[in-house]
Design a protein around this motif. Sequence first.
Motif, PDB file in Angstrom:
ATOM      1  N   GLY A   1       0.959  -1.074  -0.244  1.00  0.00           N
ATOM      2  CA  GLY A   1      -0.008  -0.069   0.165  1.00  0.00           C
ATOM      3  C   GLY A   1       1.123   1.232   0.092  1.00  0.00           C
ATOM      4  N   SER A   2       2.158   0.855   0.568  1.00  0.00           N
ATOM      5  CA  SER A   2       3.306   2.509   0.396  1.00  0.00           C
ATOM      6  C   SER A   2       3.571   2.413  -0.818  1.00  0.00           C
ATOM      7  N   GLY A   3       3.491   1.212  -1.765  1.00  0.00           N
ATOM      8  CA  GLY A   3       4.174   1.295  -3.076  1.00  0.00           C
ATOM      9  C   GLY A   3       5.277   0.604  -3.365  1.00  0.00           C
ATOM     10  N   LEU A   4       5.533  -0.410  -2.208  1.00  0.00           N
ATOM     11  CA  LEU A   4       6.749  -1.037  -2.563  1.00  0.00           C
ATOM     12  C   LEU A   4       6.502  -2.580  -3.016  1.00  0.00           C
ATOM     13  N   LYS A   5       7.139  -3.470  -3.592  1.00  0.00           N
ATOM     14  CA  LYS A   5       6.760  -4.557  -3.758  1.00  0.00           C
ATOM     15  C   LYS A   5       7.584  -4.945  -2.434  1.00  0.00           C
TER      16      LYS A   5
END
Length: 221
Positions: free
Chosen positions: A171-175
């Motif tokens: 949700g924070s844009g990390l894989k």
Amino acid sequence: MNPLVLPLVLPGVYAPQEDTALLAGALSEEPLPPGADVLDVGTGSGALAIEAARRGTRVTAVDVSWRAVCTARMNAWMAGVPVRIRRGNLFAPVRDRSFDLILTNPPYVPAPTGSRPPRGPARAWDAGGDGRFVLDRICREAPTLLRPGGVLLMVHSALSDPGRTIEHLRGSGLKASVTRRHRIDFGPVLRGRREWLRERGLLSDADEKEELVVVRAELPV
């Protein structure tokens, strides 16, 4: 899997155990150029910080416990590696910095104390009723300290919901994904809480081992 061994662990400081060794294994496989900036949050004895420093990286380590800070400083000195060690609550001492790699072995054991903060040595493992008192903070705050292409490596128990960790990090844009798993016998803390964990539905009657996981999350370039 043998835990890492260090020459000094002061009373009340978390000694390297299977979770430390599992995270150290993940660290050993992470490509790190010399001079990469590494942060070890909740360093305890300094075991992971020292392993990272031995690879020629620039390491900062943080712990809320003065005993842990003193232990980590002494161990880094005896290991002959430079580690910058600061006392503080999670990321507070490094808010103005960014890192290529963040390592953390945070408190993650579900505890019947509810929302009351743990005291004494239990600060190293107790993490509220669901085990996520610190994990959720790390999931919120760590992504803001990663450089593009930077990686977070975090170890915790399957009892504290790795799926929720991955969901928050994505949700924070990390894989994010679980990259390592290891089952171990219950230690004294879980043995003492076995019935409470079963009442909460976190353990079945057949469960006699705990699963540890390493979550790897990368900020895309």
